[in-house]
Design a protein around this motif. Sequence first.
Motif, PDB file in Angstrom:
ATOM      1  N   ALA A  91       2.908  37.583  16.986  1.00 24.73           N
ATOM      2  CA  ALA A  91       2.078  38.911  15.987  1.00 24.73           C
ATOM      3  C   ALA A  91       3.368  39.249  14.838  1.00 24.73           C
ATOM      4  O   ALA A  91       4.213  38.710  15.170  1.00 24.73           O
ATOM      5  CB  ALA A  91       2.149  40.039  16.849  1.00 24.73           C
TER       6      ALA A  91
ATOM      7  N   VAL B 125      -2.241  38.284  14.040  1.00 22.05           N
ATOM      8  CA  VAL B 125      -1.748  37.370  14.742  1.00 22.05           C
ATOM      9  C   VAL B 125      -1.735  36.050  14.984  1.00 22.05           C
ATOM     10  O   VAL B 125      -2.930  35.873  14.676  1.00 22.05           O
ATOM     11  CB  VAL B 125      -2.040  38.167  16.457  1.00 22.05           C
TER      12      VAL B 125
ATOM     13  N   LEU C 251       3.900  38.046  22.054  1.00 20.76           N
ATOM     14  CA  LEU C 251       3.327  38.606  22.613  1.00 20.76           C
ATOM     15  C   LEU C 251       3.607  38.608  24.466  1.00 20.76           C
ATOM     16  O   LEU C 251       3.380  37.598  24.824  1.00 20.76           O
ATOM     17  CB  LEU C 251       1.966  38.324  22.678  1.00 20.76           C
TER      18      LEU C 251
END
Length: 300
Positions: free
Chosen positions: A168, A241, A259
């Motif tokens: 991210a 993302v 993540l």
Amino acid sequence: MVDAHRVRIFLSVMASGSVNAAAEHLGLSPSAVSQQIAALQKETQLTLFTRDGRGIAPTPAAHTLAQESAPLLSELKRIDAVVDDLRQGATGSLEIGYFASAGYRWMPQLAKRIQTKMPDLTLRMVLTEGYPVGESPPVDIDVVPVDPTTSVRPGHLVTPLMTDHFVALVPAGHRLAGRRRVEMSELAEEKWISNDISAGITQDMVDRACRAAGFRPRYTVEAQDHHTATAFVAAGVGITVLPDMASRSLPKTVRRLRLTKPNPVRDLVALTAPVARTNEAATLAVDLLQQVAAASARRR
């Protein structure tokens, strides 16, 4: 079998808009072009053109034939080049396809290494990402993320390269910017920025991971490439993302977070076409691709 030469003339007429224009482009007489079109219609038992005033108009059958024929003729042209090389006992050309982040991260290194080892090789690199299924340019080697729509190709040799984890990106002033890791569910209320060309397999992977975390991302910007998406993040517009490979060079105002729960990944492979399996340059290129990918994975 349909005559390939006649199909080439037919495609020229379709692209040129008239027999006379096609004849000029091909260096033929209008009567020769007309004869080839008439022979193709007889051969296929299809009506390809109808009279339209003083000119002609393509029929629906002609549009369909043109759409289906163009990629096949491109492949035939490539096979002709392979045959010429084989006759001369050489492998003088190689075409490699790639997706955007692989092009930025891997292809310059790969091209340099190949040219160093085979300076006389004619090397062509082609962006094959973003085309409708089955319509990307034919190449000897295609570097792609594993996906049933792109990586399952009959007769192609599949060589694994690496597994690319998603991360991210958030603005430096974001509430999560000080973290090293973030759970996917913590991004549920954020403003999202898409970064995948033509809403392709990469965005689909991200959306599936979001659904697994119990939410659907709220996209406020459709950037369609990771460079532009990163610029929107840097400006504080939202978060994105994307695969780690696409996040290696970031502005100082952007932070990268690992993540978890889930951590989507994509497996990257090289697909070697049947006509290239005996090509010395293709074998070298795949070996070098594995080396470049391994080095990239170590830097993660």
